[in-house]
Design a protein around this motif. Structure first.
Motif, PDB file in Angstrom:
ATOM      1  N   PHE A 179       0.837  -1.208   0.000  1.00  0.00           N
ATOM      2  CA  PHE A 179       0.000   0.000   0.000  1.00  0.00           C
ATOM      3  C   PHE A 179       0.866   1.251   0.000  1.00  0.00           C
ATOM      4  CE2 PHE A 179      -2.264   3.502   1.949  1.00  0.00           C
ATOM      5  CZ  PHE A 179      -3.486   3.469   1.295  1.00  0.00           C
ATOM      6  N   LEU A 180       0.546   2.180  -0.882  1.00  0.00           N
ATOM      7  CA  LEU A 180       1.164   3.508  -0.886  1.00  0.00           C
ATOM      8  C   LEU A 180       0.295   4.445  -1.705  1.00  0.00           C
ATOM      9  CD1 LEU A 180       3.520   5.405  -0.158  1.00  0.00           C
ATOM     10  CD2 LEU A 180       4.551   4.801  -2.356  1.00  0.00           C
ATOM     11  N   LYS A 181      -0.174   5.507  -1.086  1.00  0.00           N
ATOM     12  CA  LYS A 181      -0.931   6.531  -1.807  1.00  0.00           C
ATOM     13  C   LYS A 181       0.048   7.581  -2.323  1.00  0.00           C
ATOM     14  CE  LYS A 181      -4.967   9.521  -1.524  1.00  0.00           C
ATOM     15  NZ  LYS A 181      -6.165   9.891  -0.723  1.00  0.00           N
ATOM     16  N   ILE A 182       0.142   7.679  -3.636  1.00  0.00           N
ATOM     17  CA  ILE A 182       1.124   8.561  -4.253  1.00  0.00           C
ATOM     18  C   ILE A 182       0.717  10.022  -4.119  1.00  0.00           C
ATOM     19  CG2 ILE A 182       2.257   9.205  -6.425  1.00  0.00           C
ATOM     20  CD1 ILE A 182       3.172   6.552  -5.249  1.00  0.00           C
ATOM     21  N   ASN A 183       1.670  10.849  -3.659  1.00  0.00           N
ATOM     22  CA  ASN A 183       1.473  12.293  -3.580  1.00  0.00           C
ATOM     23  C   ASN A 183       2.401  12.955  -4.598  1.00  0.00           C
ATOM     24  OD1 ASN A 183       1.297  15.022  -2.970  1.00  0.00           O
ATOM     25  ND2 ASN A 183       1.322  14.708  -0.750  1.00  0.00           N
TER      26      ASN A 183
ATOM     27  N   GLN B 279       8.005  11.369  -0.810  1.00  0.00           N
ATOM     28  CA  GLN B 279       7.538  10.356   0.140  1.00  0.00           C
ATOM     29  C   GLN B 279       8.705   9.444   0.500  1.00  0.00           C
ATOM     30  OE1 GLN B 279       4.132   9.757  -2.693  1.00  0.00           O
ATOM     31  NE2 GLN B 279       3.073   9.141  -0.806  1.00  0.00           N
TER      32      GLN B 279
ATOM     33  N   ASN C  18       0.465   3.173  -8.433  1.00  0.00           N
ATOM     34  CA  ASN C  18      -0.990   3.194  -8.659  1.00  0.00           C
ATOM     35  C   ASN C  18      -1.433   1.953  -9.439  1.00  0.00           C
ATOM     36  OD1 ASN C  18      -1.496   5.626  -7.312  1.00  0.00           O
ATOM     37  ND2 ASN C  18      -1.023   6.826  -9.135  1.00  0.00           N
TER      38      ASN C  18
ATOM     39  N   HIS D 271      -3.478  -0.150  -8.839  1.00  0.00           N
ATOM     40  CA  HIS D 271      -4.927  -0.381  -8.801  1.00  0.00           C
ATOM     41  C   HIS D 271      -5.622   0.217 -10.027  1.00  0.00           C
ATOM     42  CE1 HIS D 271      -4.083   3.476  -6.877  1.00  0.00           C
ATOM     43  NE2 HIS D 271      -5.285   3.869  -7.244  1.00  0.00           N
TER      44      HIS D 271
ATOM     45  N   HIS E  71      -0.145   0.409  -4.369  1.00  0.00           N
ATOM     46  CA  HIS E  71      -1.566   0.610  -4.677  1.00  0.00           C
ATOM     47  C   HIS E  71      -2.276   1.340  -3.544  1.00  0.00           C
ATOM     48  CE1 HIS E  71      -2.779  -2.434  -1.694  1.00  0.00           C
ATOM     49  NE2 HIS E  71      -1.643  -3.019  -2.021  1.00  0.00           N
ATOM     50  N   GLU E  72      -3.510   1.753  -3.830  1.00  0.00           N
ATOM     51  CA  GLU E  72      -4.383   2.343  -2.817  1.00  0.00           C
ATOM     52  C   GLU E  72      -5.506   1.394  -2.448  1.00  0.00           C
ATOM     53  OE1 GLU E  72      -5.756   6.243  -3.805  1.00  0.00           O
ATOM     54  OE2 GLU E  72      -3.789   6.886  -4.554  1.00  0.00           O
ATOM     55  N   GLY E  73      -5.400   0.171  -2.850  1.00  0.00           N
ATOM     56  CA  GLY E  73      -6.424  -0.853  -2.598  1.00  0.00           C
ATOM     57  C   GLY E  73      -6.306  -1.950  -3.642  1.00  0.00           C
TER      58      GLY E  73
ATOM     59  N   THR F 118      -7.139  -4.575  -6.282  1.00  0.00           N
ATOM     60  CA  THR F 118      -8.265  -4.682  -7.216  1.00  0.00           C
ATOM     61  C   THR F 118      -8.340  -6.077  -7.825  1.00  0.00           C
ATOM     62  OG1 THR F 118      -6.909  -3.951  -9.079  1.00  0.00           O
ATOM     63  CG2 THR F 118      -8.060  -2.239  -7.809  1.00  0.00           C
TER      64      THR F 118
END
Length: 422
Positions: free
Chosen positions: A267-271, A276, A363, A365, A394-396, A398
């Motif tokens: 899991f990693l939400k890209i900014n 990061q 990303n 997902h 990903h952020e979740g 799929t």
């Protein structure tokens, strides 16, 4: 097919026609055979005082219109001794596939090779090429992607050093007589009923997978009796329905007998506006471990923003995408080892081979299952470096991500069952 009469020398002209003709009230292109009326543009020539109609669908390889003639040259066949050099022995799976290919060519029967990435498909076709040229068959090896054409042509020209091979794409010209051609699919517009054998690498790749006129081009470029060898690691359901009459050969193992790398999920939400630590640490560790890394993006703007964020922290970082003017130069520099980290779009998901390579999908997902399988297939392709990391950030998780991982594990299991991997 030749547009300019001045280019004709000793060839025998089989047929002369206009580049665009009107039949039953509908325009037809003699080059790409499109009948879609939206492909044709009309304007009034002030000088000629006539309506000019030309085809926009194939204008990139040469404009044809309703005013100028095109010349269809009589095709002919020439035998060649066609020896090749291969510095290693084919694996058991490759020998199995090679025999199937030769048999199909001998009987002019088409088939589909469902071969995993890194199976050694190029080497599997060598004996088939030799057989075809010994028999005087005209052959074309084509792909929808120019990157794949360049990669494959380098390997084939290295093996078949005495053959006159035409390599045709947007930046090259025909040099020989078209008996042995390696080209993008679009270049087949130039040939009519010429090839006895067409081998299509990455048959599911864009734009071949979405353009019906390109699929028809294979037929128009082939003789009435022909052999088509279709190859892909990720055959889509639409394609399988279209070719359900063909024999399908499943090839689940890589030539070096190591299993396919299985993707890991993290899991990693890209900014795109802020560095990061987790991503930066990963990139720096890759450099410390002397691994090359392709970082895949599904969005060019996000890729460019992250490049500017990390370029001062990551030595020799670069990026590449389809419209990049320096695209081919950057890829060549990557092969030479000038760049350890490369940000890229899916332009490098196919036709790229390099040792000591890992991939990171940001990303993930947002990616389709086939794209993840192809990207994962860049890793561990070389015998001297048969393993590596495929990391999906990903952020979740799929369904496509799970499907891609399941597909890879399934092929590994089948290869193990057949005794083709250790």
């Amino acid at each position: 097919m030749i547009h300019n009469r001045a280019l004709l020398t000793g060839e025998h002209v089989k047929q002369i026609s206009k580049g665009v003709t009107l039949k039953h009230g509908r325009w037809i292109c003699s080059q790409c055979h499109s009948t879609r009326q939206s492909h044709f543009y009309q304007y009034r020539s002030v000088i000629l005082d006539k309506k000019i109609v030309y085809c926009r669908n194939c204008v990139n390889i040469g404009r044809v219109d309703n005013m100028n003639d095109v010349f269809l040259i009589e095709t002919h066949n020439v035998k060649s001794s066609c020896h090749y050099q291969l510095p290693f022995e084919l694996s058991e799976q490759q020998q199995f596939a090679s025999k199937k290919i030769v048999t199909a060519i001998a009987h002019l029967r088409s088939l589909l090779l469902h071969a995993v990435t890194g199976a050694g498909k190029t080497e599997m076709i060598f004996e088939g090429i030799k057989y075809a040229r010994n028999e005087g068959l005209n052959i074309a090896i084509v792909s929808p992607r120019v990157d794949v054409v360049i990669e494959v042509s380098m390997r084939i020209k290295k093996a078949f050093v005495d053959e006159d091979i035409d390599v045709l794409h947007q930046s090259s010209q025909q040099q020989f007589d078209g008996h042995f051609v390696i080209a993008t699919v679009h270049q087949l517009y130039r040939f009519k009923q010429h090839f006895d054998l067409i081998i299509v690498d990455e048959v599911d790749a864009f734009p071949l997978s979405v353009d019906p006129t390109l699929m028809q081009t294979l037929v128009h470029a082939s003789k009435f009796k022909h052999c088509h060898i279709l190859m892909t690691a990720t055959p889509p359901r639409v394609l399988m329905r279209q070719i359900k009459h063909l024999e399908v050969i499943a090839l689940p193992a890589r030539f070096h007998r190591y299993p396919l790398p299985v993707p890991r999920f993290q899991f990693l939400k890209i900014n795109p506006h802020k560095k990061q630590y987790k991503l930066l640490k990963y990139l720096q560790q890759q450099i410390e471990q002397q691994r090359y890394t392709l970082v895949f993006f599904n969005n060019i703007d996000v890729m460019k923003r992250l490049f500017h964020l990390y370029k001062n922290e990551v030595p020799s970082l670069t990026y590449v995408y389809s419209d990049d003017a320096l695209r081919f130069d950057k890829i060549e520099r990557l092969r030479r080892g000038d760049h350890q980290i490369v940000f890229t779009t899916t332009i490098l998901e196919r036709g790229f081979t390099m040792a000591y390579l890992d991939v990171l999908i940001l990303n993930s997902h947002l990616f389709e299952a086939n794209a993840i399988v192809q990207i994962a297939g860049r890793v561990g392709r070389k015998a001297e470096a048969p393993t590596g990391l495929v990391l999906c950030m990903h952020e979740g998780i799929t369904l496509p991500m799970l499907q891609a991982r399941h597909s890879i594990k399934k092929m590994n299991k089948l290869a193990q069952k057949r005794g083709w991997i250790d």
